[in-house]
Write an enzyme that holds these catalytic residues in place. Structure first.
Site, mmCIF file in Angstrom:
data_model
loop_
_atom_site.group_PDB
_atom_site.id
_atom_site.type_symbol
_atom_site.label_atom_id
_atom_site.label_comp_id
_atom_site.label_asym_id
_atom_site.label_seq_id
_atom_site.Cartn_x
_atom_site.Cartn_y
_atom_site.Cartn_z
ATOM 1 N N GLU B 156 1.111 -0.935 -0.378
ATOM 2 C CA GLU B 156 -0.019 0.234 0.026
ATOM 3 C C GLU B 156 0.907 1.023 0.491
ATOM 4 O OE1 GLU B 156 -2.566 0.077 3.164
ATOM 5 O OE2 GLU B 156 -3.179 1.984 3.225
ATOM 6 N N GLU B 161 -2.032 10.794 3.279
ATOM 7 C CA GLU B 161 -3.573 10.933 3.893
ATOM 8 C C GLU B 161 -3.158 12.009 5.309
ATOM 9 O OE1 GLU B 161 -3.847 6.924 5.358
ATOM 10 O OE2 GLU B 161 -1.949 7.177 5.201
#
Lengths: 471, 276
Positions: B156, B161
């Protein structure tokens, strides 16, 4: 003297503007700079910056010597401002508080977004008010951060400017008010350093509000003035925390949806002009403000009957016709069971008590208590707007505090007067209610009147006037 | 304040030294791949382009990971309230509402099966939502070979974020076997500027044994196999990855919304571009 200074400054500004405009034929030339004021950011670094010599003005009742420069404490320096909050019993002043007003023309703060400083205290305290915008002249842009929690290590405080575009010539650069309510009346010290305006660039998400963000509805009458209250601005700071500051009305632009029914001025004062409906709302810095006042103007306010008794035969509790005795309060706000709030108003200078969200309320007049031995009757006028509830049942209690003169103890006596639902109890008009108090055992130390709903009566809203004892 | 700034400068200097890809100490070479191979400029109003995007719907239960593996609170939908293209931007909106047993709705769209590739420069210009409990993300997952390989073995790459209560900080991370979830390899970068009131460009440049992270014109991190925990493997050299855009609410990373959190909240994406 102060207002002369102001006039002088305004004149100079006007002259400068006039010169600038005269000096160009079409547009302002690229070389022309509009008259502006010093934009110095700093108020205090290691010493006061550009404040002049006469800038500290204490609040009335505060200790005038509370502020000093401390050359042994500082934030990353050796100097700071020291504030010694006195004990509540200090004869020179029971709290500390003042404004810092720059001498001269004031500063252009339009390029900043916050007042910032470092602060610490001798013990953990909550400081009542810190802010700016108060100059003891027009006090137009008062901005306040309330109940600031301060610890014993240096911490940075950020007080956002609600709308910096308003502050083109501000003299009130700092204000504070600190008492000892939370420290059992015992004094403490706090220090402030690096006091300055900054452009942080991370103050965002403005959420201005009036009336605590509520859409408040009122039934009202021609001639009534209503203040728009609870004016706040909330920002999200760069650290992710929200901060809410109280902002003066002048930061806001108020408007009425129906100016022929209700006008509103730039201080947020609404005046009811005719019958009808109107909504008063506001913007701040172009942002819509949360909260509004929804006005339903019923029209002309009928006044209660003018009292006819001789003043010498009356002790008045609340009336514009007689001189009132000393009253401690018209609403005791007795927590936690009382829900009654006050929305007192005036019509063309005539004052009325208005109890809203009513369950019970007390009017106390115990300093001193009054002697009604020769005036053993009670009069008041009552107005119930919007209908009398079917379960109306209203109790008036008159309490004599007895020789000890205090509420409670062993010598109090009371008399209960019942206002039952009868055909004479009607809405939307003034009723005259009179009682004999012959049933009250003692009459020489009467100290309180209590109004209450009984038997689940759902009366919520009424007006009172001309409350008095008579012969 | 001053210390932070010095730290940041020091960090940038460190990155420059590590990369040694800059001509001189004044100019930072942020990216080198400039051949556009895939993009969406979100010029056509309406639903996202079905030739580029698919949806993930629900609360993760159907995928076997209720709360999407992170105790998240939202239910993802394909409704225009939650995801649409309007005025040249893609809008993913988190709404506080009761829906299918969840307290919030939002959307999550991905290029899985439509556009996947190994290596390249992936960037998007985004304005973030804000407030405690908001968790917007622009990220990638490795192809799972029709379900035969599972997370975190597929890898990932989190390009951006953010925690909604940290309005100036973006996080860039990689997750793989032995370095996933709370043990991911992460760098947090404080722009000292708001991410929720301005658009910023968040990107990575990814090649064999490196992933470079940048925001706007600042390269703020490089992750290589040397940054992995001892005994773990680099899983970013051997499979294609696809792109994901979503706004989560609550969950282990951002925490739950509080009374001050303003809803609805929208992430706006001006464009997303991939270069080789």
């Amino acid at each position: 003297m102060k207002s002369l200074e102001k006039i002088k400054n305004q004149t100079i500004l006007t002259l400068l503007l006039a010169l600038v405009f005269l000096g160009c034929e079409r547009d302002i030339s690229d070389d022309a700079v509009l008259a502006s004021f010093a934009s110095t950011a700093e108020i205090f670094t290691d010493s006061p910056v550009g404040m002049g010599s006469d800038f500290y003005f204490p609040y009335r009742g505060s200790k005038a010597t509370a502020w000093s420069v401390d050359d042994s404490e500082g934030y990353e320096s050796s100097s700071s401002m020291r504030f010694d909050v006195p004990n509540a019993t200090d004869p020179e002043g029971t709290y500390a508080g003042a404004i810092f007003r720059v001498e001269g023309a004031g500063r252009d703060l339009t390029n900043y977004d916050a007042l910032t400083f470092w602060i610490k205290a001798s013990q953990g305290v909550v400081i009542g008010e810190l802010g700016f915008g108060e100059d003891f002249i027009n006090n137009e842009y008062i901005t306040t951060l309330s109940n600031v929690s301060v610890g014993t290590n240096w911490q940075k405080v950020i007080i956002p400017i609600p709308d910096a575009s308003k502050l083109i010539q501000e003299r009130g650069l700092f204000r504070y008010s600190a008492g000892t309510q939370a420290t059992n009346g015992l004094g403490y010290t706090f220090w402030i350093d690096e006091l300055k305006f900054e452009k942080l660039g991370t103050i965002a998400q403005p959420r201005p509000s009036i009336l605590n963000g509520n859409d408040v509805s009122v039934n009202t009458f021609i001639g009534v003035n209503i203040d728009i209250t609870d004016l706040n601005q909330t920002f999200n700071l760069g650290n992710g925390r929200d901060v809410t500051i109280a902002a003066a009305p002048k930061y806001f632009t108020f408007s009425s949806s129906n100016p022929s029914v209700a006008s509103v001025n730039d201080l947020g004062v609404v005046e009811i002009l005719s019958a009808g409906t109107a909504v008063v709302s506001a913007t701040l810095g172009g942002e819509d403000v949360k909260g509004s006042l929804n006005i339903n103007s019923i029209g002309s306010f009928s006044l209660p009957p003018t009292p006819t008794r001789n003043a010498s035969d009356v002790i008045s509790i609340f009336s514009d016709y007689y001189t009132n005795t000393t009253v401690d309060f018209y609403n005791g706000y007795w927590q936690p069971y009382q829900t009654t709030e006050s929305a007192d108003f005036s019509v063309n200078g005539d004052n009325f008590l208005n109890y809203t969200n009513f369950n019970f309320v007390g009017i106390q007049f115990s300093n001193p208590t009054i002697d009604i031995t020769s005036l053993p009757n009670l009069h008041f006028n009552m107005y119930i707007p919007n209908g009398v509830p079917s379960n109306f049942d209203f109790l008036v209690t008159v309490v004599d505090f007895g020789p000890d003169g205090v509420n409670g103890g062993t010598d109090d006596t009371r008399h209960q007067l019942f206002v039952r639902k009868t055909p004479s109890i009607v809405a939307d008009s003034w009723m005259t209610i009179e009682f004999s108090l012959n049933g009250l055992t003692n009459k020489s130390n009467v100290g309180i009147l209590i109004f209450e709903n009984i038997n689940f009566s759902s009366l919520t809203n009424f007006y009172l006037d001309n409350i008095y004892f008579y012969k | 304040m001053k210390l932070n700034k010095i730290n940041r400068l020091g960090f940038v200097a460190l990155v420059l030294a590590v990369l040694s890809s800059c001509e001189n100490s004044e100019t930072q070479t942020v990216t080198s791949l400039n051949n556009l191979v895939w993009s969406d400029d979100f010029d056509n109003s309406g639903a996202p382009d079905i030739n580029r995007w698919v949806y993930e719907i629900g609360d993760g239960t159907a995928q076997g990971i209720p709360g999407w593996g992170n105790n998240e609170l939202q239910y993802y939908t394909a409704r225009p309230e939650n995801v649409k293209v309007e005025n040249g931007v893609l809008k993913i909106t988190a709404i506080k509402e009761n829906y299918m047993g969840a307290g919030y709705t939002s959307a999550r769209i991905l290029t899985k099966g439509l556009f996947q590739q190994k290596y390249g420069r992936f960037e998007a210009r985004i304005k973030l939502p804000w407030g405690k409990g908001l968790w917007p993300a622009f990220w990638m997952l490795g192809d799972d070979e029709n379900g035969s390989v599972s997370w975190p073995n597929i890898g990932e790459i989190d390009i951006m974020e953010n925690r909604g209560d940290e309005p100036t900080i973006t996080h860039g991370s990689i997750h793989g076997p032995g370095y996933s979830a709370g043990n991911a390899v992460t760098k947090s970068y404080d722009l000292n500027a708001r991410l929720d009131t301005q658009f910023h460009i968040y990107g990575i440049e990814w090649g064999p044994n490196y992933i470079n992270y940048y925001v706007d014109d600042v390269l703020y991190n490089q992750i290589t196999p040397d940054d992995l925990p001892d005994g773990t493997n680099w899983v970013f050299n051997d499979r294609e990855f696809y792109i994901i855009l979503n706004v989560a609410v609550g969950g282990s990373f951002a925490g739950s919304p509080n009374v001050e959190t303003v809803f609805p909240q929208t992430m706006e994406i001006d464009y997303i571009r991939v270069f080789n």
